[in-house]
Design an enzyme around this catalytic site. Structure first.
Site, short mmCIF file in Angstrom:
data_model
loop_
_atom_site.label_atom_id
_atom_site.label_comp_id
_atom_site.label_asym_id
_atom_site.label_seq_id
_atom_site.Cartn_x
_atom_site.Cartn_y
_atom_site.Cartn_z
N HIS A 39 0.83 -1.21 0.00
CA HIS A 39 0.00 0.00 0.00
C HIS A 39 0.87 1.26 0.00
O HIS A 39 0.49 2.29 0.54
CB HIS A 39 -0.98 0.02 1.19
N ASP A 175 1.54 -3.34 -9.62
CA ASP A 175 1.36 -4.63 -10.30
C ASP A 175 1.86 -4.59 -11.74
O ASP A 175 2.58 -5.48 -12.20
CB ASP A 175 -0.13 -5.03 -10.28
C1 GLA Z 1 -3.23 -4.03 -5.15
C2 GLA Z 1 -3.10 -2.84 -6.10
C3 GLA Z 1 -1.67 -2.30 -6.10
C4 GLA Z 1 -1.19 -2.02 -4.68
C5 GLA Z 1 -1.45 -3.22 -3.77
C6 GLA Z 1 -1.16 -2.91 -2.31
O1 GLA Z 1 -2.47 -5.13 -5.61
O2 GLA Z 1 -3.44 -3.23 -7.41
O3 GLA Z 1 -1.61 -1.13 -6.89
O4 GLA Z 1 -1.76 -0.85 -4.16
O5 GLA Z 1 -2.81 -3.65 -3.85
O6 GLA Z 1 0.20 -2.71 -2.13
#
Ligand code: GLA
Length: 372
Positions: A39, A175
């Site tokens: 996060h 991601d």
């Molecule tokens: C999800 C979101 C990412 C990131 C994570 C937490 O995977 O797609 O962008 O914020 O949560 O780290």
């Protein structure tokens, strides 16, 4: 386990079987594991992630008519769009394809239709970012098919746009960035402040990275995720500081009267510090401290950021009983999904057996384990 080349050749084979012709372009992109820095992407922090040994592949070629025919080999299902891309789809995987086509169409006017096959072995909805791998593979295949150069960062941002505009999730870049920049046997340290990155060679020896899918999917996961994004936005405004590494103790006093926001900031500030610590552990093969950092991160995600759940907490608690486990934590957006764990490779079977049996006893659910 099959490798990337095998995923690609399986996809090409499916394309030939389905469309009775060879694809003009095929590519594959991996899912990701986020080791630390959870996060932090949408808070302009940092993270250390890696691509994994599972991929989503896309094969594509031109058609002579105006149809865009898309088949998902994994779901054994297809959808046909027309070139105008007018009707918004309802099914989830259709939204990803629809979003990718629309975003590509804003760069290049499609004059004829396309044949597309999607296939891969990143488990869907497991917290390994199969959706980011899908977005990247789709968009990358269109740009390549039409010989349009696109730089990696721009590609990541366009994929993020699919999430923002077509899935209505305000996610960060973690991601997509992790999938696009993945390099075998290296972690990627991403700095979300300026979107720079560097590679850290994985020096941690004798240890496996094991992802455990709790099989818990929360209906509310997206709205709770968006709630965290908004809480942080609000916190930054009250603190009156937009750089994470510039926030001081006295700045934090500004949110003293907002106890929830204060907890969120405790997480992001401590997690930011943990990213630096983890980097040293990876470089110095210090698996003991790496494990401790993961456990600390889990507690922070559970108590301060409040994105964990019973089942995941159970997984972490039961792991504490195993000598083979160095540490682990909830991974990804939260409210279910997976844990990431550092486990002694020699005793991994015993560890898996313990966790599997205990979870089955407690929740009557069969876990899925991915050695990545
Ligand atoms: C999800 C979101 C990412 C990131 C994570 C937490 O995977 O797609 O962008 O914020 O949560 O780290």
């Amino acid at each position: 386990m099959i490798n990337k080349e095998q995923v690609i050749s399986k996809t090409i084979k499916s394309f030939i079987e389905y469309f009775d012709s060879e694809p003009e372009f095929t590519c594959a992109y991996p899912g990701r594991v986020n080791l630390i820095g959870e996060h932090l992407d949408y808070n302009k922090g940092m993270s250390i992630s890696c691509g994994i040994n599972r991929w989503i592949a896309v094969s594509v070629s031109n058609r002579k008519d105006n149809k865009i025919i898309v088949r998902s080999e994994n779901l054994k299902s297809e959808i046909i769009f027309n070139l105008e891309l007018k009707d918004k789809p309802i099914e989830l995987w259709h939204k990803y394809v629809f979003g990718s086509l629309n975003i590509f169409a804003s760069h290049y006017q499609l004059k004829k239709g396309l044949n597309i096959i999607i296939n891969g072995n990143v488990p869907i909805g497991s917290g390994l970012s199969s959706s980011a791998a899908l977005e990247v593979a789709l968009l990358s295949s269109y740009f390549n098919l039409f010989n349009i150069e696109i730089d990696k960062l721009e590609l990541a941002k366009l994929c993020q746009k699919i999430e923002h505009e077509y899935l209505l999730i305000d996610s960060g870049l973690l991601d997509q960035f992790s999938s696009i920049y993945a390099k075998s046997n290296y972690y990627t340290l991403i700095n979300f402040e300026d979107l720079s990155y560097s590679y850290i060679e994985n020096n941690i020896k004798g240890t496996s990275l094991l992802v455990i899918n709790s099989m818990v999917k929360r209906e509310l996961a997206n709205s709770k995720y968006i709630e965290r994004v908004e809480e942080c936005r609000k916190g930054f405004k009250i603190i009156n500081q937009n750089k994470l590494d510039k926030i001081s103790e006295s700045d934090l006093r500004n949110i003293e009267s907002h106890p929830v926001l204060k907890k969120r900031f405790l997480h992001i500030l401590n997690e930011y510090r943990r990213v630096y610590q983890m980097k040293d552990c990876i470089i110095n093969n210090n698996v003991i401290d790496a494990g401790k950092i993961l456990i600390e991160s889990h507690n922070s995600l559970k108590q301060d950021y409040e994105v964990s759940c019973n089942e995941i907490n159970f997984l972490i608690d039961v792991s504490m009983e195993s000598q083979a486990w160095y540490g682990g934590r909830i991974m990804g957006g939260g409210f279910g999904g997976s844990t990431v764990n550092l486990v002694n490779t020699k005793s991994i079977e015993e560890y898996i057996d313990l966790v599997d049996r205990s979870y089955k006893n407690e929740f009557d659910i069969d876990l899925e384990f991915y050695l990545v």
